[in-house]
Design a protein around this motif. Structure first.
Motif, PDB file in Angstrom:
ATOM      1  N   GLY A 117     -19.744 -68.823 -35.159  1.00  0.00           N
ATOM      2  CA  GLY A 117     -18.613 -67.904 -35.180  1.00  0.00           C
ATOM      3  C   GLY A 117     -18.320 -67.447 -33.762  1.00  0.00           C
ATOM      4  O   GLY A 117     -19.192 -67.471 -32.893  1.00  0.00           O
ATOM      5  N   LEU A 173     -16.727 -64.218 -31.590  1.00  0.00           N
ATOM      6  CA  LEU A 173     -16.333 -62.812 -31.587  1.00  0.00           C
ATOM      7  C   LEU A 173     -15.446 -62.567 -30.376  1.00  0.00           C
ATOM      8  O   LEU A 173     -15.799 -62.943 -29.254  1.00  0.00           O
ATOM      9  N   GLU A 185      -6.088 -57.662 -34.079  1.00  0.00           N
ATOM     10  CA  GLU A 185      -5.098 -58.454 -34.827  1.00  0.00           C
ATOM     11  C   GLU A 185      -3.671 -58.237 -34.330  1.00  0.00           C
ATOM     12  O   GLU A 185      -2.935 -59.187 -34.092  1.00  0.00           O
ATOM     13  N   ARG A 226      -7.424 -69.725 -36.384  1.00  0.00           N
ATOM     14  CA  ARG A 226      -7.954 -69.752 -37.747  1.00  0.00           C
ATOM     15  C   ARG A 226      -7.299 -70.826 -38.611  1.00  0.00           C
ATOM     16  O   ARG A 226      -7.863 -71.215 -39.639  1.00  0.00           O
ATOM     17  N   TYR A 257     -13.434 -63.948 -35.141  1.00  0.00           N
ATOM     18  CA  TYR A 257     -13.403 -62.548 -35.551  1.00  0.00           C
ATOM     19  C   TYR A 257     -12.880 -61.694 -34.398  1.00  0.00           C
ATOM     20  O   TYR A 257     -13.469 -61.674 -33.314  1.00  0.00           O
ATOM     21  N   ILE A 280     -12.751 -58.312 -32.951  1.00  0.00           N
ATOM     22  CA  ILE A 280     -13.586 -57.133 -33.189  1.00  0.00           C
ATOM     23  C   ILE A 280     -13.309 -56.006 -32.199  1.00  0.00           C
ATOM     24  O   ILE A 280     -13.973 -54.973 -32.246  1.00  0.00           O
TER      25      ILE A 280
END
Length: 403
Positions: free
Chosen positions: A209, A211, A216, A227, A237, A239
């Protein structure tokens, strides 16, 4: 505080711009998610600012992650005076792998998650040996991450130097990149740092993954591309934003007293980060431009001091607040500070992915910035500096309703 049985081991490469976001992520994992957190910091002998920040962390109580400072490695026989920064950092992190392996193997309890910053991905092989899930932490934008992941494809598709092209570099689902805005390692495809960057892009794709220190609403289009396109394989992600809170015990009391006596929104903050450098001629022009603008300013010395405060024309009506404007190299940490605090900024990108950061702010977001000052000029003259500083300070006044 009750903790889970999750233990996050985090790896940080040298440099304040890498350490700050890793520390803030570590604190968030500890305080918000009750993880045990151990941060491995690869140090260098010359990193005085990093050493000072680490000292502050150790003196602020039990709510801090556990920090292990790995000893500096000697790379003097592996570099030359012309070796680029990305190559030097890559070699440092490569040579530090025995110490990283030893530290991870001896942790009790054993880590259940391994998080490496974007220069530490070569240590993924250690995590695999220890059967620890591995994550990449990119303290920058989703757009930069997409370019890094896609660069191995561009390397096969494009002939010649990227900067010699007239058309933009296409990234699936993302804003294209102008050749003049590519990250530093892509400026010369014959230099070793280009091949280090390609390697990092491949290792990004091996993560369990990724980070990102973004969010967003800031980069929706780039995040959707990461994605949604099959070429970008790891889960992503968002974050952030992670910004460094003020450390009260690290502040200059005299400087604070001076700031508290200045008019509202009257001070421009000038900083080019821990790695930003200007020529002697450019420093002279910048200093004269600030002087001619007749604005109050604080000019931070990247070595830890400051070239100021300096007071332009005095004003009898003082107000204990600042935030009139920011003149910055557009490093992502500094850019997030400007965004989250609503401070207008003169963007002066110098190196790394900073040209892309300026584009994100001015074009994708429509944020009111001044980006006419660009490093493509050999020297930016004092009158242009004066004009831009006055402009951003006036904009700051308009944003806050000051006059």
């Amino acid at each position: 505080m009750e903790t889970t049985n999750l233990h996050a081991a985090m790896l940080c490469s040298p440099g304040m711009g890498h350490l700050i976001p890793v520390l803030e992520l570590g604190k968030r994992l500890l305080t918000n998610h009750s993880l045990q957190v151990t941060i491995l910091v690869v140090t260098t002998p010359a990193s005085s600012g990093q050493a000072h920040l680490l000292l502050l962390q150790t003196n602020t109580g039990s709510t801090q992650p556990n920090i292990i400072e790995l000893p500096p490695v000697d790379i003097s026989c592996l570099i030359t005076p012309t070796t680029k920064v990305v190559t030097q950092l890559s070699i440092i992190m490569r040579e530090a792998r025995p110490a990283i392996r030893s530290a991870l193997s001896n942790m009790d309890p054993q880590p259940t998650i391994f998080v490496a910053d974007h220069f530490g991905t070569e240590s993924f092989e250690i995590a695999e040996e220890l059967r620890i899930p591995k994550y990449t932490y990119v303290p920058s934008t989703a757009w930069f991450t997409a370019l890094t992941l896609y660069c191995p494809v561009l390397d096969k598709e494009i002939v010649g130097q990227y900067v010699d092209r007239t058309d933009k570099l296409r990234i699936p689902g993302c804003r294209p990149v102008r050749p003049e805005d590519v990250v530093d390692p892509m400026l010369d495809r014959t230099d070793q740092q280009y091949y280090e960057y390609l390697r990092i892009g491949v290792e990004f794709s091996l993560s369990d993954g990724i980070l990102l220190n973004t969010w967003e609403d800031l980069e929706r289009k780039s995040l959707e591309a990461l994605r949604g396109d099959e070429i970008f394989k790891p889960p992503v992600y968002a974050i952030g934003p992670f910004t460094k809170p003020v450390e009260q015990n690290g502040l200059n009391t005299e400087l604070l007293e001076w700031l508290e006596n200045q008019p509202s929104k009257s001070v421009i903050f000038v900083s080019f980060g821990s790695g930003g450098t200007l020529s002697a001629e450019q420093i002279t022009e910048l200093a004269w431009g600030l002087e001619l603008s007749q604005q109050r300013f604080i000019w931070v010395d990247p070595q830890g001091g400051n070239c100021g405060p300096h007071v332009g024309p005095t004003n009898e009506n003082s107000d204990p607040s600042i935030g009139g404007g920011f003149l910055s190299h557009c490093g992502w940490n500094s850019t997030l500070e400007s965004l989250t605090n609503g401070v207008p900024i003169v963007a002066w990108p110098l190196y790394a992915e900073q040209r892309m950061n300026a584009v994100v702010l001015t074009e994708e977001l429509g944020v009111a910035l001044r980006t006419e000052v660009l490093p493509t000029k050999k020297v930016v003259g004092r009158r242009e500096v004066e004009k831009l500083v006055r402009s951003v300070m006036e904009e700051g006044m308009e944003m806050t309703g000051e006059s």
